[in-house]
Design a protein around this motif. Structure first.
Motif, short mmCIF file in Angstrom:
data_model
loop_
_atom_site.label_atom_id
_atom_site.label_comp_id
_atom_site.label_asym_id
_atom_site.label_seq_id
_atom_site.Cartn_x
_atom_site.Cartn_y
_atom_site.Cartn_z
N ASN A 141 0.83 -1.21 0.00
CA ASN A 141 0.00 0.00 0.00
C ASN A 141 0.86 1.26 0.00
O ASN A 141 0.53 2.24 -0.66
N GLN A 193 1.06 4.28 -2.76
CA GLN A 193 0.99 5.70 -2.43
C GLN A 193 2.18 6.46 -3.00
O GLN A 193 2.02 7.57 -3.51
N TYR A 214 1.57 6.96 -6.62
CA TYR A 214 0.60 8.04 -6.79
C TYR A 214 1.29 9.39 -6.56
O TYR A 214 1.06 10.36 -7.29
N TYR A 215 2.16 9.44 -5.56
CA TYR A 215 2.92 10.65 -5.26
C TYR A 215 3.75 11.06 -6.49
O TYR A 215 3.79 12.23 -6.85
N ILE A 253 -0.41 12.82 0.31
CA ILE A 253 0.00 11.49 -0.20
C ILE A 253 1.30 11.05 0.47
O ILE A 253 1.44 9.89 0.86
N ALA A 263 0.58 9.90 3.99
CA ALA A 263 -0.08 8.58 3.97
C ALA A 263 0.93 7.47 3.67
O ALA A 263 0.91 6.41 4.32
N ALA A 264 1.82 7.70 2.71
CA ALA A 264 2.83 6.70 2.36
C ALA A 264 3.78 6.45 3.52
O ALA A 264 4.10 5.29 3.83
#
Length: 195
Positions: free
Chosen positions: A74, A78, A81-82, A120, A123-124
């Motif tokens: 996960n 992230q 996505y970042y 992001i 979150a990562a």
């Protein structure tokens, strides 16, 4: 015939009399066999408990390891996505440089992408921290699991030595079996303290 001075006993009385004579007693052999049987039964019970706890602990180790892998995956998602948002941000910044007339349109997207990057990234990083925590818990639980596995080996050796003692009547084997059992129980106790 009893009048001639010859006295005879029935066979069962003869066997009982023979068994009570010194040197012919089988008490030690029977008591050793009984001790071996009791010892083996107790070790089998301990072995069942250690085996159950070891299996339970291994499931916990695997559960935390799987959790660590899942959180790491996960976190990787992230970070990907970042990177995608960072690429969009750089494109918007490039667009401002190439088309200054439309800078107002691009500026709102630049602000949006900068805000997204921050959330992001947090979150990562949080997912990576959870992955590390799950990995640490897996490693912590794996130590007592290993001790339980070794304890089980000692208990199995003790049962084997008890079986050989029952066949050979060698009491020194029984002593070694008891030492092996003591080592197994001690390792089991240590593993329980580490849990």
């Amino acid at each position: 015939m009893s009048g001639h001075g010859l006295h005879t006993h029935p066979p069962h009385e003869e066997a009982a009399h023979h068994a009570t004579e010194p040197g012919n007693r089988t008490e030690n052999k029977h008591s050793l066999g009984q001790w071996v049987a009791i010892f083996t039964a107790i070790l089998a019970a301990f072995g069942a408990i250690v085996s159950y706890q070891g299996t339970y602990l291994m499931n916990e180790v695997l559960l935390y390891k799987n959790e660590a892998v899942l959180k790491k995956a996960n976190a990787t998602d992230q970070w990907n996505y970042y990177q995608a948002v960072s690429t969009k941000l750089h494109l918007m910044e490039l667009a401002v440089t190439l088309a200054p007339a439309k800078a107002g349109h691009f500026e709102s997207k630049i602000v949006k992408y900068k805000a997204q990057k921050g959330s992001i990234q947090r979150a990562a990083e949080a997912l990576e921290k959870k992955s590390e925590q799950a990995n640490a818990e897996s490693a912590r639980l794996n130590r007592p699991h290993n001790d339980m596995e070794i304890a089980m080996i000692f208990l199995q050796i003790a049962i084997s030595l008890a079986s050989i003692t029952a066949l050979t009547r060698r009491t020194w084997l029984f002593g070694i079996g008891m030492l092996s059992a003591a080592g197994g129980v001690a390792l089991w106790g240590i593993a329980m303290l580490l849990m």
